[in-house]
Scaffold this active site. Sequence first.
Site, mmCIF file in Angstrom:
data_model
loop_
_atom_site.group_PDB
_atom_site.id
_atom_site.type_symbol
_atom_site.label_atom_id
_atom_site.label_comp_id
_atom_site.label_asym_id
_atom_site.label_seq_id
_atom_site.Cartn_x
_atom_site.Cartn_y
_atom_site.Cartn_z
ATOM 1 N N GLN A 148 43.980 54.700 26.660
ATOM 2 C CA GLN A 148 44.775 53.506 26.357
ATOM 3 C C GLN A 148 43.907 52.453 25.669
ATOM 4 O O GLN A 148 44.375 51.738 24.762
ATOM 5 C CB GLN A 148 45.368 52.922 27.643
ATOM 6 C CG GLN A 148 46.227 53.885 28.453
ATOM 7 C CD GLN A 148 47.408 54.428 27.685
ATOM 8 O OE1 GLN A 148 47.966 53.773 26.825
ATOM 9 N NE2 GLN A 148 47.799 55.656 28.001
ATOM 10 N N HIS A 176 47.745 59.459 34.802
ATOM 11 C CA HIS A 176 49.035 59.836 34.225
ATOM 12 C C HIS A 176 49.236 59.236 32.839
ATOM 13 O O HIS A 176 48.973 58.060 32.623
ATOM 14 C CB HIS A 176 50.179 59.337 35.134
ATOM 15 C CG HIS A 176 50.479 60.258 36.268
ATOM 16 N ND1 HIS A 176 51.240 59.873 37.349
ATOM 17 C CD2 HIS A 176 50.148 61.553 36.498
ATOM 18 C CE1 HIS A 176 51.355 60.882 38.189
ATOM 19 N NE2 HIS A 176 50.697 61.901 37.706
ATOM 20 N N GLU A 177 49.747 60.043 31.919
ATOM 21 C CA GLU A 177 50.117 59.582 30.574
ATOM 22 C C GLU A 177 48.977 58.898 29.826
ATOM 23 O O GLU A 177 49.178 57.960 29.071
ATOM 24 C CB GLU A 177 51.331 58.636 30.643
ATOM 25 C CG GLU A 177 52.572 59.284 31.187
ATOM 26 C CD GLU A 177 52.921 60.579 30.467
ATOM 27 O OE1 GLU A 177 52.774 60.635 29.233
ATOM 28 O OE2 GLU A 177 53.331 61.536 31.133
ATOM 29 N N GLY A 178 47.782 59.409 30.017
ATOM 30 C CA GLY A 178 46.641 58.881 29.280
ATOM 31 C C GLY A 178 45.778 57.988 30.130
ATOM 32 O O GLY A 178 46.240 56.988 30.674
#
Length: 600
Positions: free
Chosen positions: A460, A453-455
């Site tokens: 990251q 999720h979200e990268g």
Amino acid sequence: MRETLDFLLFDWLKAGELTARERFAEHSAETFAAVLDTCERIARDKFAPFNRLADTQEPHFDGERVHLPQATHDATRAYAESGMLAAAQDYEVGGMQLPCVIEMAGNAFFSKASVAMGGYAMLTSGNASLLMAHGTPLQREVFARNEFAGRWFGTMCLSEPQAGSSLSDVATRAELEDEADPLGPRYRLTGHKMWISAGEHEITENIVHLVLAKVPGPDGKPIPGTKGISLFIVPKWLVDEQAALTGERNDVSLAGLNHKLGYRGTTNCLLNFGEGRFTPGGRAGAIGYLVGRPGDGLRCMFHMMNEARIGVGLGAVMLGYAGYEASLDYAKQRPQGRPMTRAGKDAASPQRPIIEHADVRRMLLAQKSYVEGGLALALYCARLVDELHTGPDAAAAEAQAVLDVLIPIAKSWPSEWCLEANSLAIQVLGGYGYTRDFPVEQYWRDNRLNMIHEGTHGIQALDLLGRKVVQRGGASLAALAARVQATLERAMQTDWAPEANRLAAALAQVGGATKQAWSTGQPEDALANATPYLQAFGHTVLAWLWLDVAMAAAGDGDFAQGKRAAARYFFAYELPKVGAWLDVVARREPLCRDLKAEYF
């Protein structure tokens, strides 16, 4: 959990002091406690009892409508009625002007009770917050305010089937139709979006999609790269300037639902824009209203993405926390095994609870160090957001610098290590752990999604080592290091001096590895081992936070002793991992970069 939450908020982060600031002047310790009480009650009554139901009765699509359990409708309605969708917003837009750190703490209860049912609210709040920051006054009034009120829910539409995380390859196209539309320059969108959480449902009367798409250049072709990306409001049902539904369906349709390992209570969709199933205004093409300037879409979207990254990290923490509490309760009640003496086991003696076994205590203490440390990290980041928005200029600038470095950690570290906590929870339960008779297997499945999720971790890591620690000549890294140093100086005057020395050594290793990774000036050299760097950096940050938290835990009661034990565990068992991770970073180990695909 509540005792730990209150301790972190008020004893460690001094959240009560925020009421001295103008924005929060109408609040008090009592109003903050009332918010947490309300969230805890709604999560306990409306979310937690139906977490398994939302998992087993996952959304299904009959070709026309998506069906969800009634419990999901009831839970999300209760959340909206609590006012938490607009918790941090101005009073003028129906908000409560709560500090971000209190909002985050309140939302922790929902993530723990049912992260999947809570996903609709998280996306809606982030969507509306983006519009408050980048939308026109009418866009804020029509779309954001109705999302904050819970009348409509929202999404973020970035990924595409062929692009995934590579947003520069977005192919959704936006053609200008009317520059002068009151709701914003009106475009017609065509394309496909994949992995869209909450992308279709009937919980609310409308869904507000925020969609990344490319506007063609003068040659009629999309502008290459991320600079060509713009952001659009694409409502499921068209609305007028007074936010009334016109009754006309926009050309957005559900192509199908993705069937996931976990998080099953949140619809996850493949959406088609402009396929012609619906013809708003008499022709195909999804109507979208430009947010901000053309080509500014990714910058605007990062407002929501950064909020979502902290939110994903918090969700990972709370799933880990739920598993920890379940396995702790089991370990206290499950009798198995007998004490081992020099003469061996006495088979006639009574069995003892498994929590009395050292290895079970190791697993429980590991979980405690991960989940309570992860909660401290999420709340610390939220406290930085409050400093950024309401602190003096110098403090706000420093908070931004530190937050820049911590956001990749806040998303990725809990996603990896609170998932490990869930794995240990399953292990504590033994054979029962992987059965559906106990909740820990669902917590693990739900949490496994947060590493993506979200990268992903890799994304990251590239953000951290490739941008954040080197931006502005390393000023952001220096700002974080200064905060760590302040904790070290305090700790050196206490019984925590040995741990402080170990943390100082780890911090020096991080700094040295950062310089060595970039010593050739070649990004491919530096970034080949970005993920081990992320892991080492994250563990160093968590060791710092645990040292700071441990020094704030006063007294000799069980609560304080437990915090200090978790801190000691992290220094004894976790911090030593940093050296091995940084070794490959510092020597720019080329193995993974240079390996030929044919060798696999």
